[in-house]
Design a protein around this motif. Structure first.
Motif, PDB file in Angstrom:
ATOM      1  N   ILE A 181       0.838  -1.204   0.000  1.00 24.18           N
ATOM      2  CA  ILE A 181       0.000   0.000   0.000  1.00 24.18           C
ATOM      3  C   ILE A 181       0.870   1.251   0.000  1.00 24.18           C
ATOM      4  N   LEU A 237       2.220   1.688  -3.541  1.00 23.72           N
ATOM      5  CA  LEU A 237       1.192   2.110  -4.491  1.00 23.72           C
ATOM      6  C   LEU A 237       0.772   3.558  -4.241  1.00 23.72           C
ATOM      7  N   LYS A 238       0.699   3.940  -2.977  1.00 22.43           N
ATOM      8  CA  LYS A 238       0.375   5.324  -2.642  1.00 22.43           C
ATOM      9  C   LYS A 238       1.433   6.277  -3.190  1.00 22.43           C
ATOM     10  N   LYS A 254       1.092   6.435  -7.021  1.00 16.94           N
ATOM     11  CA  LYS A 254      -0.045   7.264  -7.405  1.00 16.94           C
ATOM     12  C   LYS A 254       0.280   8.744  -7.220  1.00 16.94           C
ATOM     13  N   LEU A 262      -5.608  -1.332  -8.143  1.00 15.55           N
ATOM     14  CA  LEU A 262      -5.875  -1.488  -6.717  1.00 15.55           C
ATOM     15  C   LEU A 262      -5.675  -2.952  -6.331  1.00 15.55           C
ATOM     16  N   SER A 271      -6.426   0.302   1.299  1.00 13.47           N
ATOM     17  CA  SER A 271      -6.545   0.835  -0.053  1.00 13.47           C
ATOM     18  C   SER A 271      -7.510   2.002  -0.084  1.00 13.47           C
ATOM     19  N   HIS A 279      -5.846   5.105   1.486  1.00 13.84           N
ATOM     20  CA  HIS A 279      -4.634   5.716   0.938  1.00 13.84           C
ATOM     21  C   HIS A 279      -4.562   5.802  -0.589  1.00 13.84           C
ATOM     22  N   LEU A 280      -5.417   5.089  -1.302  1.00 17.10           N
ATOM     23  CA  LEU A 280      -5.255   5.014  -2.757  1.00 17.10           C
ATOM     24  C   LEU A 280      -6.341   5.719  -3.543  1.00 17.10           C
ATOM     25  N   TYR A 281      -7.140   6.575  -2.848  1.00 19.17           N
ATOM     26  CA  TYR A 281      -8.141   7.373  -3.537  1.00 19.17           C
ATOM     27  C   TYR A 281      -7.853   8.848  -3.307  1.00 19.17           C
TER      28      TYR A 281
END
Length: 454
Positions: free
Chosen positions: A327, A330-331, A334, A342, A449, A452-454
């Protein structure tokens, strides 16, 4: 913002308790806001809830419901966050699963060779690799003819084709025959053809890439398991393949291709994930297409029987620690402007599709990538009557392993009792059809996710 409307005139006369929160919702607090994720349709909404309410359920149960709340209600209904109290959430979830199985897409995976020039430490096809079989021209042609008969029998116009291995580039002639056959028999626009290939990328060159892209194969899954030293150690016995692969990736994206860049993680290489992202970012300064045509994808190593001892050392019991670092990476990716996948998905694999098939070098037919080549799991061959193959395929697709506990779980629409039946089989003496619950890790992955990923 969802407010407390206890002083709203007339509010008491509105239907305040008509709805309930869907049982398939994962809720996460982001400061003063809440994010609600629907595992039935993968929708996500964010809103601010009045501090007098502890949860969306408490708001729904409130006896003071104002007219302005209907804007919020309609939004929550639209994305399936709330449903009417009489609605059968479980029934809808199961119906959605059945719809995904019965799509009008014919999917064909051609396992054209078991040979491979790599020796990945976590490979699930080690037993196949030992056999070193390659699909003969005769079997390939018969397999292609079988696909044509099946497509016309089903009267489908959407077709997915995957050359697979081993390392499929070791049978490049086979790849070309597959592309030529489908392009001739199922021309666009009468048919929709979707080509995809998973390759280690080391045997690509400019000529081969040009030939494949020209024939429509422009999507490539290629794995880099870290920076050169780590990648080469895990995948190619220390041989310097990283730089060869990277050169080929650049040529693909510069020539109308797209790359799903896969990072397969365990404790041995997880600390290379962020440095790999930094490498990509540095390279993107020279080649901006990297951020446009490469999408970063991650996966945990699958603890298969052939690599179980290694999995005990580098994976099992350490999944959450690895997940946190995935995570984080990926964060960071991004934030730098990279496209990412995701780390959760709708879990519609080949096995669950009524019309998805893998054909091995002998012409035997299977319903699962992981099962290919293991004769215990074949559902027939290209010589088996079509109706018999379809009957067997349906039985495999309908191999439901969920129980009442699963139906009441937040992630049932994604997990369905076991995210991967091939993985589950590793813990049941190779037998498919068993529930395999890993919800603590799965929910953790999804919540992190959402945060942290939006």
């Amino acid at each position: 913002m969802i407010k407390n409307n206890k002083n709203n005139k007339g509010g008491e006369n509105l239907p305040s308790n008509k709805y309930k929160l869907s049982k398939y919702i994962i809720e996460v607090d982001i400061g003063e806001k809440k994010r609600l994720f629907n595992t039935k349709n993968l929708s996500l909404i964010e809103f601010e809830l009045d501090s007098s309410f502890n949860s969306i359920k408490e708001w729904l149960d409130s006896s003071h419901f104002g007219y302005e709340d209907y804007v919020n209600l309609e939004k929550l209904k639209k994305y399936g966050i709330i449903v009417e109290k009489e609605e059968d959430d479980e029934k809808e979830a199961i119906e959605n699963i059945m719809k995904t199985r019965n799509t009008n897409v014919f999917s064909a995976v051609f396992s054209i060779t078991y040979k491979c020039n790599f020796n990945c430490v976590y490979c699930f096809e080690k037993s196949n690799k030992i056999m070193k079989k390659e699909m003969s021209e005769e079997v390939l042609l018969s397999s292609l003819n079988w696909c044509e008969k099946m497509i016309k029998y089903l009267n489908f116009s959407y077709i997915s084709v995957v050359p697979f291995g081993g390392e499929p580039l070791l049978n490049f002639r086979g790849i070309m025959k597959i592309l030529d056959y489908f392009n001739e028999k199922f021309p666009i626009p009468s048919y929709s053809l979707n080509y995809y290939i998973s390759t280690n990328g080391s045997l690509l060159n400019e000529q081969k890439i040009d030939m494949m892209i020209k024939k429509g194969l422009n999507r490539y899954q290629i794995t880099l398991d870290g920076l050169p030293e780590t990648h080469n150690k895990r995948r190619s016995c220390g041989k310097d393949t990283f730089n060869i692969i990277w050169k080929n990736i650049l040529y693909i994206i510069r020539n109308s291709g797209f790359v799903e860049l896969l990072f397969v993680a365990d404790m041995e290489n997880i600390n290379d994930f962020v440095p790999l992202i930094e490498f990509l970012n540095k390279e993107s300064k020279r080649e901006p297409l990297i951020k446009e045509k490469i999408r970063v994808h991650t996966s945990l190593v699958e603890p298969v029987e052939a690599c179980m001892e290694r999995a005990k050392q580098f994976l099992l019991g350490k999944e959450k620690e690895i997940a946190i670092k995935i995570i984080e990476g990926l964060k960071y990716a991004k934030h730098l402007g990279f496209k990412i996948y995701l780390p959760y998905y709708s879990n519609v694999c080949l096995r669950q599709l009524y019309y998805g098939f893998l054909i091995d070098p002998d012409g035997d037919v299977y319903k699962c990538y992981g099962a290919g080549g293991d004769k215990r799991y074949k559902i027939g061959s290209i010589d088996t009557p079509i109706d018999k193959i379809l009957e067997s395929a349906r039985k495999w697709a309908d191999m439901d392993v969920w129980d009442k506990e699963c139906l009441n779980c937040q992630i049932f629409p994604l997990c369905r009792g076991a995210f991967c039946q091939h993985q589950a089989a590793q813990f049941f003496d190779g037998e498919y059809g068993h529930k395999f619950c890993n919800k603590e890790l799965d929910i953790f992955f999804i919540k992190e996710s959402i945060k942290h990923l939006y």
